[in-house]
Design a protein around this motif. Structure first.
Motif, short mmCIF file in Angstrom:
data_model
loop_
_atom_site.label_atom_id
_atom_site.label_comp_id
_atom_site.label_asym_id
_atom_site.label_seq_id
_atom_site.Cartn_x
_atom_site.Cartn_y
_atom_site.Cartn_z
N MET A 1 0.84 -1.17 0.00
CA MET A 1 0.00 0.00 0.00
C MET A 1 0.89 1.24 0.00
N GLY A 2 0.66 2.10 -0.97
CA GLY A 2 1.44 3.31 -1.07
C GLY A 2 0.83 4.45 -0.26
N LYS A 3 1.64 5.46 -0.08
CA LYS A 3 1.20 6.62 0.70
C LYS A 3 1.47 7.89 -0.09
N ASP A 4 0.71 8.94 0.27
CA ASP A 4 0.99 10.24 -0.32
C ASP A 4 2.05 10.94 0.53
N LEU A 5 2.38 12.17 0.17
CA LEU A 5 3.44 12.89 0.87
C LEU A 5 3.08 13.23 2.31
N GLY A 11 -3.77 3.12 -1.37
CA GLY A 11 -4.26 1.86 -1.90
C GLY A 11 -3.13 1.08 -2.55
N THR A 12 -3.43 -0.15 -2.90
CA THR A 12 -2.44 -1.03 -3.49
C THR A 12 -2.02 -0.53 -4.86
N GLY A 13 -0.72 -0.44 -5.08
CA GLY A 13 -0.19 -0.05 -6.38
C GLY A 13 -0.17 1.44 -6.63
N LEU A 14 -0.59 2.25 -5.67
CA LEU A 14 -0.62 3.70 -5.84
C LEU A 14 0.36 4.36 -4.88
N ARG A 15 1.02 5.41 -5.37
CA ARG A 15 1.91 6.18 -4.50
C ARG A 15 2.05 7.58 -5.06
N GLN A 16 2.51 8.49 -4.20
CA GLN A 16 2.79 9.84 -4.65
C GLN A 16 4.30 10.04 -4.67
N ARG A 25 0.97 1.43 -10.40
CA ARG A 25 1.69 0.31 -10.98
C ARG A 25 0.91 -0.96 -10.71
N ALA A 26 0.82 -1.81 -11.75
CA ALA A 26 0.13 -3.09 -11.60
C ALA A 26 0.67 -4.05 -12.65
N LYS A 27 0.44 -5.33 -12.41
CA LYS A 27 0.80 -6.37 -13.38
C LYS A 27 -0.45 -7.21 -13.58
N ILE A 28 -1.01 -7.16 -14.78
CA ILE A 28 -2.25 -7.86 -15.12
C ILE A 28 -1.96 -8.83 -16.25
N ASN A 29 -2.21 -10.11 -16.00
CA ASN A 29 -1.98 -11.15 -17.00
C ASN A 29 -0.57 -11.08 -17.59
N GLY A 30 0.41 -10.75 -16.75
CA GLY A 30 1.79 -10.68 -17.20
C GLY A 30 2.17 -9.39 -17.89
N ILE A 31 1.26 -8.44 -17.98
CA ILE A 31 1.53 -7.16 -18.63
C ILE A 31 1.69 -6.09 -17.55
N LEU A 46 -8.05 5.97 -14.92
CA LEU A 46 -7.18 5.46 -16.00
C LEU A 46 -6.71 4.04 -15.72
N LEU A 47 -6.37 3.77 -14.47
CA LEU A 47 -5.91 2.43 -14.10
C LEU A 47 -7.03 1.41 -14.30
N GLU A 48 -8.22 1.73 -13.86
CA GLU A 48 -9.35 0.81 -14.03
C GLU A 48 -9.64 0.55 -15.51
N LYS A 49 -9.59 1.60 -16.33
CA LYS A 49 -9.82 1.43 -17.78
C LYS A 49 -8.76 0.56 -18.41
N GLU A 50 -7.52 0.74 -17.99
CA GLU A 50 -6.42 -0.06 -18.54
C GLU A 50 -6.57 -1.53 -18.14
N ILE A 51 -6.96 -1.78 -16.91
CA ILE A 51 -7.17 -3.16 -16.45
C ILE A 51 -8.31 -3.81 -17.24
N ILE A 52 -9.39 -3.08 -17.45
CA ILE A 52 -10.52 -3.60 -18.23
C ILE A 52 -10.08 -3.91 -19.65
N LEU A 53 -9.32 -3.01 -20.26
CA LEU A 53 -8.84 -3.22 -21.63
C LEU A 53 -7.97 -4.47 -21.74
N ILE A 54 -7.07 -4.65 -20.81
CA ILE A 54 -6.19 -5.83 -20.83
C ILE A 54 -7.00 -7.11 -20.65
N ASN A 55 -7.97 -7.09 -19.74
CA ASN A 55 -8.82 -8.28 -19.53
C ASN A 55 -9.65 -8.59 -20.77
#
Length: 70
Positions: A1-5, A11-16, A25-31, A46-55
């Protein structure tokens, strides 16, 4: 879990980053997915849209492979 300043959990995969930008940052189906934005809400969308696109691409590949075997 990342943190802001300020130390708030983002949340997981997010940081400031120290320059104020947010990174997802995420790894979905090896991508690997690496996204940056100054607005955290936009970055999460944007992250949710990218995950949906890869799936969707993965599902299309599975369907295509099944059609070839018929």
């Amino acid at each position: 879990m990342g943190k802001d300043l300020k130390g708030k959990e983002l949340g997981t995969g997010l940081r400031q980053r120290k320059d104020g930008r947010y990174e997802a940052r995420a790894k979905i189906n090896g991508i690997d997915i690496n996204l940056y934005d100054v607005d955290l809400k936009k970055l999460k969308i944007l992250l949710e849209k990218e995950i949906i696109l890869i799936n969707q691409q993965k599902l299309l590949q599975i369907i295509s492979d099944q059609q070839l075997t018929w």
